[in-house]
Design an enzyme around this catalytic site. Structure first.
Site, short mmCIF file in Angstrom:
data_model
loop_
_atom_site.label_atom_id
_atom_site.label_comp_id
_atom_site.label_asym_id
_atom_site.label_seq_id
_atom_site.Cartn_x
_atom_site.Cartn_y
_atom_site.Cartn_z
CG ASP A 35 40.45 71.30 51.96
OD1 ASP A 35 41.00 70.57 50.92
OD2 ASP A 35 39.13 71.15 52.00
CB THR A 55 39.91 68.11 34.42
OG1 THR A 55 39.41 66.98 33.73
CG2 THR A 55 38.62 69.15 34.36
CG ASP A 56 41.08 64.27 30.67
OD1 ASP A 56 39.89 64.59 31.51
OD2 ASP A 56 41.18 63.05 30.34
CD GLU A 57 35.56 65.04 33.35
OE1 GLU A 57 34.43 65.54 33.00
OE2 GLU A 57 35.76 63.86 34.08
CE1 TYR A 106 35.38 68.76 38.21
CE2 TYR A 106 35.40 67.46 36.23
CZ TYR A 106 35.97 68.09 36.95
OH TYR A 106 37.55 68.00 37.44
CB ALA A 152 30.43 73.74 31.68
CE LYS A 177 38.93 71.93 37.15
NZ LYS A 177 39.55 72.19 38.42
P1 NAD Z 1 38.46 65.93 45.46
O1 NAD Z 1 37.09 66.11 45.40
O2 NAD Z 1 39.11 64.58 46.33
O3 NAD Z 1 39.11 67.01 46.59
C1 NAD Z 1 38.80 68.49 46.44
C2 NAD Z 1 39.24 69.13 47.56
O4 NAD Z 1 38.84 70.48 47.56
C3 NAD Z 1 38.41 68.83 48.94
O5 NAD Z 1 39.55 68.61 49.92
C4 NAD Z 1 37.47 69.92 49.19
O6 NAD Z 1 37.53 69.86 50.87
C5 NAD Z 1 38.15 71.01 48.82
N1 NAD Z 1 37.53 72.08 48.42
C6 NAD Z 1 36.11 71.92 47.78
N2 NAD Z 1 35.59 73.08 47.71
C7 NAD Z 1 36.25 73.97 48.25
C8 NAD Z 1 36.34 75.25 48.48
N3 NAD Z 1 35.12 76.05 47.93
N4 NAD Z 1 37.37 76.08 49.16
C9 NAD Z 1 38.23 75.38 49.63
N5 NAD Z 1 38.37 73.85 49.38
C10 NAD Z 1 37.54 73.29 48.91
O7 NAD Z 1 39.23 66.33 44.23
P2 NAD Z 1 40.35 65.82 43.37
O8 NAD Z 1 39.98 64.65 42.59
O9 NAD Z 1 41.43 65.47 44.32
O10 NAD Z 1 40.66 66.69 42.33
C11 NAD Z 1 41.42 67.90 42.52
C12 NAD Z 1 41.50 68.72 41.50
O11 NAD Z 1 42.05 68.12 40.44
C13 NAD Z 1 40.22 69.21 41.14
O12 NAD Z 1 40.31 70.60 40.62
C14 NAD Z 1 39.93 68.60 39.86
O13 NAD Z 1 39.09 69.39 38.88
C15 NAD Z 1 41.35 68.21 39.23
N6 NAD Z 1 41.45 67.03 38.59
C16 NAD Z 1 40.94 65.88 39.14
C17 NAD Z 1 41.19 64.71 38.38
C18 NAD Z 1 40.84 63.16 38.91
O14 NAD Z 1 40.97 62.17 38.35
N7 NAD Z 1 40.39 63.04 40.05
C19 NAD Z 1 41.87 64.56 37.11
C20 NAD Z 1 42.13 66.03 36.54
C21 NAD Z 1 41.94 66.96 37.15
O1 DAU Z 2 39.13 63.14 33.33
C1 DAU Z 2 39.48 63.70 34.55
C2 DAU Z 2 38.21 63.51 35.24
O2 DAU Z 2 38.18 62.39 35.86
C3 DAU Z 2 38.43 64.52 36.65
O3 DAU Z 2 38.38 65.85 36.12
C4 DAU Z 2 37.20 64.25 37.63
O4 DAU Z 2 37.31 65.26 38.80
C5 DAU Z 2 37.13 63.02 37.92
O5 DAU Z 2 35.90 62.64 38.84
C6 DAU Z 2 37.08 61.86 36.76
O6 DAU Z 2 35.87 62.10 36.26
P1 DAU Z 2 35.09 60.73 35.51
O7 DAU Z 2 33.60 61.31 35.50
O8 DAU Z 2 35.78 60.20 34.40
O9 DAU Z 2 35.33 59.81 36.79
P2 DAU Z 2 34.50 58.85 37.63
O10 DAU Z 2 35.35 58.09 38.45
O11 DAU Z 2 33.29 59.60 38.31
O12 DAU Z 2 33.91 57.68 36.45
C7 DAU Z 2 34.73 57.11 35.71
C8 DAU Z 2 34.09 56.48 34.60
O13 DAU Z 2 33.22 55.46 35.11
C9 DAU Z 2 32.87 57.42 33.85
O14 DAU Z 2 32.92 56.69 32.54
C10 DAU Z 2 31.75 56.57 34.60
C11 DAU Z 2 31.95 55.50 35.22
N1 DAU Z 2 31.25 54.90 36.32
C12 DAU Z 2 31.69 55.83 37.66
C13 DAU Z 2 30.89 55.45 38.85
C14 DAU Z 2 31.08 56.53 39.76
C15 DAU Z 2 30.25 53.85 36.33
O15 DAU Z 2 30.38 52.97 35.61
N2 DAU Z 2 29.97 53.60 37.42
C16 DAU Z 2 30.06 54.42 38.74
O16 DAU Z 2 29.53 53.97 39.69
#
Ligand code: NAD
Ligand code: DAU
Length: 339
Positions: free
Chosen positions: A33, A125-127, A153, A155, A157
């Site tokens: 990381d 991700t589903d995005e 983001y 795009a 992924k």
């Molecule tokens: P996060 O932002 O909490 O964590 C990302 C981690 O990656 C961090 O520890 C960061 O230091 C590390 N990182 C970033 N750039 C790096 C690099 N260049 N080299 C090495 N390490 C690096 O993210 P998350 O929410 O845990 O998401 C993890 C993965 O899951 C991502 O690929 C994201 O696209 C995917 N994902 C997230 C969600 C969600 O809801 N959070 C849902 C579906 C998929």
């Molecule tokens: O669907 C999977 C994705 O979910 C992952 O790929 C992303 O890494 C993860 O960040 C997440 O994306 P979202 O954009 O859906 O998550 P976020 O928590 O940023 O926002 C969730 C919803 O809430 C979205 O519709 C935007 C809204 N929102 C978010 C924030 C931060 C608000 O209304 N207010 C806020 O302050």
């Protein structure tokens, strides 16, 4: 088995490290990381007590560092969580998203080709499917839904996903991809909806809901996602994509109101703010394939998961208060100051 977990100091990667150490105590886990703003060694505090766990600080886009690690460790499996993950940040500054999410993925796969691995798993991700209309609850994302991204983001992924599939077809790299919906649970970085609302509500600060709060997300407890990835790396078919989601759609405003209720805070804290640019309306996953092929089903119901999550944030205030008291304040001011 020796598993490299990239991005393991982040939210889902950290939870996955603990899932593997608990469920496969015979396996060795190497967390790789860069420790960006989203990476946190505090998250891995308990993992460091385990002899099967090792941590290496480096960038997945740094070819020299990645090749050195692969040459020394000869991993069996690589699970790539490392990414820039926040949509709002990608709208402000897309470049790092391409650098890490696309080029970093390429470097990792080149290393997999050079040193040989049994499996490369891409956490996607589903995005990548774009969004669904709010008035068509009958529609869901399947693995055959065309990629149709909205933000820099998503795009980036989608670009990585296509590259992963190209490395499979062209070079025969043994890959799998999971595309999961929104996760929630412990160690979720406070910039994201659920932890941000918990932290703000506890401080009696405004709860900034984008637009009308009607956008829908399909929430999954993070441990259920970890279990899905574990099943895919062990039993998933090479070259396949698996959607992961638990049929738990909720409008943002309902989540925020629920958090207010659970914390005993007034809904008058809710403040509607300018919408996110290009804001996806609705995500909804059809998880039939992973259920039929691998027997996966989510185990945590939202009403239990959200209570557990809120309790975790109440019990672990030092973890998130340290984050929000630092550089995060500048981020918050920039994103929400005059929104
Ligand atoms: P996060 O932002 O909490 O964590 C990302 C981690 O990656 C961090 O520890 C960061 O230091 C590390 N990182 C970033 N750039 C790096 C690099 N260049 N080299 C090495 N390490 C690096 O993210 P998350 O929410 O845990 O998401 C993890 C993965 O899951 C991502 O690929 C994201 O696209 C995917 N994902 C997230 C969600 C969600 O809801 N959070 C849902 C579906 C998929
Ligand atoms: O669907 C999977 C994705 O979910 C992952 O790929 C992303 O890494 C993860 O960040 C997440 O994306 P979202 O954009 O859906 O998550 P976020 O928590 O940023 O926002 C969730 C919803 O809430 C979205 O519709 C935007 C809204 N929102 C978010 C924030 C931060 C608000 O209304 N207010 C806020 O302050």
């Amino acid at each position: 088995m020796k598993i490299i977990v990239t991005g393991g100091a982040g939210f889902i990667g950290g939870n996955f490290v603990y899932y593997e150490l608990k469920n496969h105590p015979e396996d060795e886990i190497i967390c790789f990381d860069k420790l960006t703003y989203a990476g946190n060694l505090e998250t891995l505090e308990d993992a460091f007590k385990n002899k099967k766990f090792k941590f290496v600080k480096a960038d997945i886009a740094d070819r020299k560092a990645v090749y050195k690690l692969f040459g020394e460790e000869k991993p069996d499996v690589v699970v790539n969580f490392a990414a820039e993950s926040h949509v709002d940040r990608s709208i402000e500054n897309p470049e790092i998203f391409l650098q890490t999410n696309v080029l970093g993925t390429q470097v990792l796969m080149d290393a997999c080709r050079k040193y040989g691995i049994k499996r490369y798993h891409q956490v996607s991700t589903d995005e990548v499917y774009g969004d669904l209309p709010l008035d068509r609850p009958d529609l869901f994302f399947t693995e055959n839904t065309p990629l149709h991204t909205s933000s820099p983001y998503s795009a980036s992924k989608a670009g990585a996903d296509l590259l992963v599939l190209a490395y499979h077809r062209t070079y025969g790299l043994p890959v799998t991809i999971s595309r999961c919906s929104n996760n929630y649970g412990p160690y979720h970085f406070p910039e994201k909806l659920i932890p941000l609302m918990i932290a703000n509500a506890l401080a009696d600060k405004p709860l900034p809901v984008y637009g009308k709060g009607e956008n829908v997300r399909d929430w999954l407890y993070v441990e259920d996602h970890c279990k899905a990835i574990d099943l895919i790396i062990h039993n998933g078919r090479v070259g396949e994509v698996y959607n992961v989601g638990g049929h738990n759609e909720m409008a943002n405003i309902d989540i925020v109101k629920l958090i207010c209720k659970e914390l005993g805070k007034p809904e008058s804290l809710i403040t509607y703010v300018t919408d996110r640019k290009g804001h996806d309306l609705r995500y909804a996953i059809d998880p039939t394939k992973i259920h039929n092929e691998l027997g996966w089903l989510p185990e945590t119901k939202f009403e239990d998961g959200i209570k557990k999550t809120i309790k975790w944030y109440l019990d672990n205030k030092e973890w998130w208060q340290e984050i929000i008291s630092g550089e995060y304040q500048n981020y918050y001011e920039k994103m929400y100051g005059d929104r």
